[in-house]
Design an enzyme around this catalytic site. Structure first.
Site, PDB file in Angstrom:
ATOM      1  N   GLU A 108      -9.541  -1.487  47.134  1.00 20.03           N
ATOM      2  CA  GLU A 108      -8.520  -0.775  47.900  1.00 20.03           C
ATOM      3  C   GLU A 108      -8.350   0.664  47.425  1.00 20.03           C
ATOM      4  O   GLU A 108      -8.498   0.968  46.237  1.00 20.03           O
ATOM      5  CB  GLU A 108      -7.186  -1.507  47.777  1.00 20.03           C
ATOM      6  CG  GLU A 108      -7.155  -2.777  48.593  1.00 20.03           C
ATOM      7  CD  GLU A 108      -5.903  -3.602  48.358  1.00 20.03           C
ATOM      8  OE1 GLU A 108      -5.113  -3.754  49.303  1.00 20.03           O
ATOM      9  OE2 GLU A 108      -5.714  -4.079  47.233  1.00 20.03           O
TER      10      GLU A 108
ATOM     11  N   CYS B 170       2.412   0.658  43.335  1.00 21.27           N
ATOM     12  CA  CYS B 170       1.823   0.326  42.035  1.00 21.27           C
ATOM     13  C   CYS B 170       1.879  -1.162  41.748  1.00 21.27           C
ATOM     14  O   CYS B 170       2.935  -1.775  41.849  1.00 21.27           O
ATOM     15  CB  CYS B 170       2.579   1.013  40.904  1.00 21.27           C
ATOM     16  SG  CYS B 170       2.321   2.753  40.900  1.00 21.27           S
TER      17      CYS B 170
ATOM     18  N   CYS C 253      -2.281  -7.636  32.252  1.00 19.47           N
ATOM     19  CA  CYS C 253      -0.852  -7.268  32.216  1.00 19.47           C
ATOM     20  C   CYS C 253      -0.041  -8.265  33.057  1.00 19.47           C
ATOM     21  O   CYS C 253      -0.434  -8.610  34.179  1.00 19.47           O
ATOM     22  CB  CYS C 253      -0.636  -5.847  32.729  1.00 19.47           C
ATOM     23  SG  CYS C 253      -1.486  -4.604  31.727  1.00 19.47           S
TER      24      CYS C 253
ATOM     25  N   CYS D   2       1.170  -7.335  36.834  1.00 22.25           N
ATOM     26  CA  CYS D   2       0.255  -6.648  37.748  1.00 22.25           C
ATOM     27  C   CYS D   2      -0.573  -7.625  38.568  1.00 22.25           C
ATOM     28  O   CYS D   2      -1.157  -8.567  38.024  1.00 22.25           O
ATOM     29  CB  CYS D   2      -0.661  -5.735  36.941  1.00 22.25           C
ATOM     30  SG  CYS D   2      -1.803  -4.791  37.964  1.00 22.25           S
TER      31      CYS D   2
ATOM     32  N   LEU E  94       2.884   2.640  29.200  1.00 24.61           N
ATOM     33  CA  LEU E  94       3.475   2.196  27.938  1.00 24.61           C
ATOM     34  C   LEU E  94       4.327   0.941  28.154  1.00 24.61           C
ATOM     35  O   LEU E  94       4.097  -0.085  27.546  1.00 24.61           O
ATOM     36  CB  LEU E  94       4.285   3.339  27.316  1.00 24.61           C
ATOM     37  CG  LEU E  94       4.758   3.136  25.886  1.00 24.61           C
ATOM     38  CD1 LEU E  94       3.602   2.893  24.935  1.00 24.61           C
ATOM     39  CD2 LEU E  94       5.575   4.355  25.414  1.00 24.61           C
TER      40      LEU E  94
ATOM     41  N   CYS F 185      -9.740  -6.766  37.211  1.00 25.96           N
ATOM     42  CA  CYS F 185      -9.388  -6.124  35.953  1.00 25.96           C
ATOM     43  C   CYS F 185      -9.273  -7.206  34.889  1.00 25.96           C
ATOM     44  O   CYS F 185      -8.866  -8.325  35.179  1.00 25.96           O
ATOM     45  CB  CYS F 185      -8.034  -5.416  36.112  1.00 25.96           C
ATOM     46  SG  CYS F 185      -7.514  -4.500  34.638  1.00 25.96           S
TER      47      CYS F 185
ATOM     48  N   CYS G   9      -5.299   7.464  45.699  1.00 22.72           N
ATOM     49  CA  CYS G   9      -5.234   6.600  44.530  1.00 22.72           C
ATOM     50  C   CYS G   9      -6.421   5.655  44.631  1.00 22.72           C
ATOM     51  O   CYS G   9      -6.516   4.864  45.564  1.00 22.72           O
ATOM     52  CB  CYS G   9      -3.912   5.826  44.563  1.00 22.72           C
ATOM     53  SG  CYS G   9      -3.773   4.606  43.243  1.00 22.72           S
TER      54      CYS G   9
ATOM     55  N   GLU H  67      -9.154  -0.899  35.144  1.00 25.95           N
ATOM     56  CA  GLU H  67      -8.817  -0.050  33.997  1.00 25.95           C
ATOM     57  C   GLU H  67      -9.925   1.001  33.870  1.00 25.95           C
ATOM     58  O   GLU H  67     -11.047   0.677  33.451  1.00 25.95           O
ATOM     59  CB  GLU H  67      -8.696  -0.921  32.743  1.00 25.95           C
ATOM     60  CG  GLU H  67      -8.647  -0.183  31.423  1.00 25.95           C
ATOM     61  CD  GLU H  67      -7.628   0.958  31.375  1.00 25.95           C
ATOM     62  OE1 GLU H  67      -6.458   0.753  31.751  1.00 25.95           O
ATOM     63  OE2 GLU H  67      -8.021   2.077  30.990  1.00 25.95           O
TER      64      GLU H  67
HETATM   65  N1  SAH Z   1      -5.267   0.126  34.381  1.00 33.14           N
HETATM   66  C1  SAH Z   1      -4.605   1.388  34.498  1.00 33.14           C
HETATM   67  C2  SAH Z   1      -4.432   1.885  35.936  1.00 33.14           C
HETATM   68  C3  SAH Z   1      -4.022   0.918  37.015  1.00 33.14           C
HETATM   69  S1  SAH Z   1      -2.361   0.446  37.240  1.00 33.14           S
HETATM   70  C4  SAH Z   1      -3.272   1.345  33.783  1.00 33.14           C
HETATM   71  O1  SAH Z   1      -2.901   0.302  33.286  1.00 33.14           O
HETATM   72  O2  SAH Z   1      -2.612   2.385  33.680  1.00 33.14           O
HETATM   73  C5  SAH Z   1      -1.417   1.819  37.700  1.00 33.14           C
HETATM   74  C6  SAH Z   1       0.008   1.711  37.172  1.00 33.14           C
HETATM   75  O3  SAH Z   1       0.767   0.701  37.856  1.00 33.14           O
HETATM   76  C7  SAH Z   1       0.068   1.358  35.704  1.00 33.14           C
HETATM   77  O4  SAH Z   1       1.045   2.145  35.080  1.00 33.14           O
HETATM   78  C8  SAH Z   1       0.520  -0.091  35.762  1.00 33.14           C
HETATM   79  O5  SAH Z   1       1.078  -0.512  34.548  1.00 33.14           O
HETATM   80  C9  SAH Z   1       1.498  -0.046  36.907  1.00 33.14           C
HETATM   81  N2  SAH Z   1       1.854  -1.343  37.474  1.00 33.14           N
HETATM   82  C10 SAH Z   1       1.112  -2.457  37.534  1.00 33.14           C
HETATM   83  N3  SAH Z   1       1.807  -3.448  38.121  1.00 33.14           N
HETATM   84  C11 SAH Z   1       3.022  -2.943  38.430  1.00 33.14           C
HETATM   85  C12 SAH Z   1       4.173  -3.471  39.082  1.00 33.14           C
HETATM   86  N4  SAH Z   1       4.202  -4.724  39.524  1.00 33.14           N
HETATM   87  N5  SAH Z   1       5.223  -2.644  39.247  1.00 33.14           N
HETATM   88  C13 SAH Z   1       5.190  -1.365  38.833  1.00 33.14           C
HETATM   89  N6  SAH Z   1       4.135  -0.812  38.235  1.00 33.14           N
HETATM   90  C14 SAH Z   1       3.057  -1.598  38.026  1.00 33.14           C
END
Ligand code: SAH
Length: 346
Positions: A91, A332, A115, A118, A214, A111, A104, A159
């Site tokens: 996507e 996000c 997390c 996510c 973070l 991935c 984006c 990532e």
């Molecule tokens: N892997 C990378 C980039 C992809 S995610 C990273 O971790 O930064 C892009 C952003 O969306 C990251 O800051 C991630 O932590 C955040 N993100 C993922 N799931 C989310 C959610 N359910 N709500 C808000 N932000 C989220």
């Protein structure tokens, strides 16, 4: 076996053409065609038919197919689901801001970071994207939408630092004056915090913006929601961030998704402020986007505001990120597994 011509850096393309006994200016002609979106060598009308045929024997040109396109009624955000050459899907989201259109892009199919909040990591990692497939997301989003792209964020599925070499080649390609010519300062890369790769990136001294996800200021909380933290804790991560700033002169911005009862207390805000003190860093607060498969919930608006006030009172600038495209699941963390697996999974 044919080779992926669009993943070649211009120097490498030139070298391979020289090997074929071709003049070096041919490499530039081909590069320009590819980066304008040519999908076959036959379109390259300033090359002889004989050369076009030879190229076609050695190389293929990637071109993703639009599997689905959804446009937000609220803010004009467009989400593309692309089908790649091998059938996998990724996507891309096009956001329309006053300062320009931003894409984006995804860096991997799936991935492996795991997390807890996510959606992109639910099915694990399928494979990494090639430089051509990273570029195509920018190129074909621009061609299909008719909207010029001025900014890129590597914040979609995957990532980016876990696909380091291909992402670096992509940056060279998209930045190239004969190609899309998008300046490094218009590109942001977001990472969950792969410390050795942050060090490696610093050595390249690129002018891009680095964002670090973070989401918690202490190891206990961060270990729970981001498994990557278990091998390398917050202190080491923040040390790498400081070193990155010292080497590149570029300030890092920190992403912080606010999760109800997990990382949103006054104490967490104070600890975050003290750990970031003196770095000149900026914090983006994002109310968590709810993901169906997860029990985690967003913090209330009042809680987000209070958290922001504490950070600001301690000298850390913090903004609350506006959410775009939520009616099409484009925010996000919402880019979904079912989309990557295609229509069958729905
Ligand atoms: N892997 C990378 C980039 C992809 S995610 C990273 O971790 O930064 C892009 C952003 O969306 C990251 O800051 C991630 O932590 C955040 N993100 C993922 N799931 C989310 C959610 N359910 N709500 C808000 N932000 C989220």
């Amino acid at each position: 076996m044919k080779q992926d011509i669009k993943s070649l850096r211009p120097e490498e393309l030139k070298r391979q053409l020289a090997e074929m006994g071709e003049k070096s200016f041919r490499a530039k002609q081909i590069f320009v065609w590819l980066h304008r979106g040519a999908t076959s060598f036959d379109q390259m009308t300033d090359l002889s038919t004989a050369l076009r045929a030879r190229l076609d024997e050695r190389y293929y040109i990637t071109a993703p197919a639009v599997e689905r396109r959804q446009e937000s009624r609220e803010d004009g955000t467009i989400k593309y689901l692309w089908r790649l050459r091998d059938g996998n899907c990724v996507e891309t989201v096009l956001m329309r801001y006053h300062h320009g259109n931003t894409v984006c892009i995804s860096s991997e199919v799936g991935c492996r970071m795991g997390c807890a909040f996510c959606a992109s990591t639910l099915g694990g990692l399928v494979r990494r994207l090639e430089p051509s497939e990273l570029l195509d997301q920018v190129l074909f989003t621009q061609l299909d939408s008719g909207l010029p792209v001025s900014n890129i964020v590597l914040m979609g599925i995957g990532e980016p630092l876990d696909n380091f070499d291909n992402v670096m080649t992509f940056l060279d390609l998209v930045n190239h004056p004969d190609g899309m010519n998008i300046g490094m300062r218009h590109i942001s890369l977001s990472t969950c915090g792969l410390v050795d790769k942050i060090d490696k990136l610093a050595d390249l001294r690129l002018q891009l913006t680095l964002s670090v996800s973070l989401h918690a200021p202490d190891d206990e909380t961060r270990n729970q929601i981001m498994p990557v933290n278990r091998s390398c804790g917050v202190e080491r991560l923040l040390a790498a961030c400081r070193a990155y700033f010292e080497t590149t002169g570029r300030r890092i911005s920190f992403e912080y998704a606010m999760i109800d009862g997990v990382n949103d207390s006054d104490a967490a805000a104070r600890l975050l402020a003290s750990r970031l003190a003196g770095t000149g860093s900026h914090v983006n607060l994002i109310p968590l986007n709810h993901v169906e498969e997860s029990p985690l919930k967003p913090s209330s608006r009042a809680r987000v505001r209070r958290f922001q006030e504490i950070l600001e009172s301690q000298g850390i600038t913090a903004t609350v990120r506006r959410t775009l495209g939520s009616d099409i699941d484009a925010s996000c963390g919402q880019l979904r597994r079912k989309a990557m697996q295609g229509e069958q999974a729905e």
